[in-house]
Design an enzyme around this catalytic site. Structure first.
Site, PDB file in Angstrom:
ATOM      1  CB  CYS A  75      -0.891   0.041   1.241  1.00 16.95           C
ATOM      2  SG  CYS A  75      -1.922  -1.396   1.482  1.00 16.95           S
ATOM      3  CG  ASP A  76       2.983   4.959  -1.102  1.00 15.28           C
ATOM      4  OD1 ASP A  76       3.780   4.805  -0.159  1.00 15.28           O
ATOM      5  OD2 ASP A  76       2.846   6.035  -1.710  1.00 15.28           O
TER       6      ASP A  76
END
Length: 199
Positions: A75-76
């Site tokens: 995730c980012d």
């Protein structure tokens, strides 16, 4: 039999969202030089969406390469304010400067999630949320940063919507989970579709 999910992150809020949704998982932080990657992508005129997606994929791949057979979630999140990407504040002064830039204006949060299996991406999604901040005073922002620094130091934009930061906002268009850093509804749909979550 459902495959184990590994969250390629040490983010407490993402792990908590998965736990609260009943998604069995473990965590394993993926060390990536995010600022170097961002700078390189910005030099290539990559969009904020592509930057978030690339970073999420890099994190998922890094852990996936070491854990064959597992599904790995990377995730980012990036914050786009008038074409400028804001990063996590380096200190409390930087946090105040970021909040002053965002007040009485709109910005966009893009939260990317990528799942890799055996080192290859098999699913991806980028959630987008648009937010507008109140025209809050310098005095309030200074007090806010002082009260919340230990928490907001790890947050792009120097706020956390799940905490006192919600008071900063006049409007939010988009999904709450995406604001927190994970397009959870889309992820749950994918996991159910592949048979890793009962429905």
């Amino acid at each position: 039999m459902p495959q184990p999910l590994i969250l390629a992150s040490t983010s407490e809020i993402r792990a908590k969202m998965l736990s609260n949704a009943g998604v069995p998982h473990t965590t394993s932080g993926a060390r990536i030089d995010e600022e170097m990657v961002k700078e390189a992508l910005l030099a290539e005129q990559a969009s904020p969406r592509d930057i978030a997606d690339t970073l999420a994929e890099m994190k998922a791949r890094k852990i996936s390469d070491k854990t064959p057979g597992a599904i790995v979630l990377g995730c980012d999140q990036v914050l786009d304010h008038r074409g400028v990407l804001l990063s996590k504040p380096v200190d409390s002064h930087d946090a105040l400067t970021q909040l002053q830039a965002l007040r009485n204006d709109r910005h966009t949060l893009l939260s990317a999630a990528v799942i890799c299996e055996d080192g290859k991406p098999v699913w991806r999604h980028v959630g987008v949320v648009r937010l507008r901040m109140h025209d809050v005073s310098d005095a309030y922002l200074q007090d806010y940063v002082a009260r919340n620094w230990d928490s907001i130091r790890h947050a792009v934009g120097a706020y956390k919507l799940e905490e006192e930061g919600v008071r900063l906002f006049s409007r939010i268009d988009g999904d709450y989970f995406t604001v927190l850093g994970l397009p959870l509804l889309e992820l749950l749909s994918y996991l159910a579709l592949r048979g890793d979550l009962p429905r």
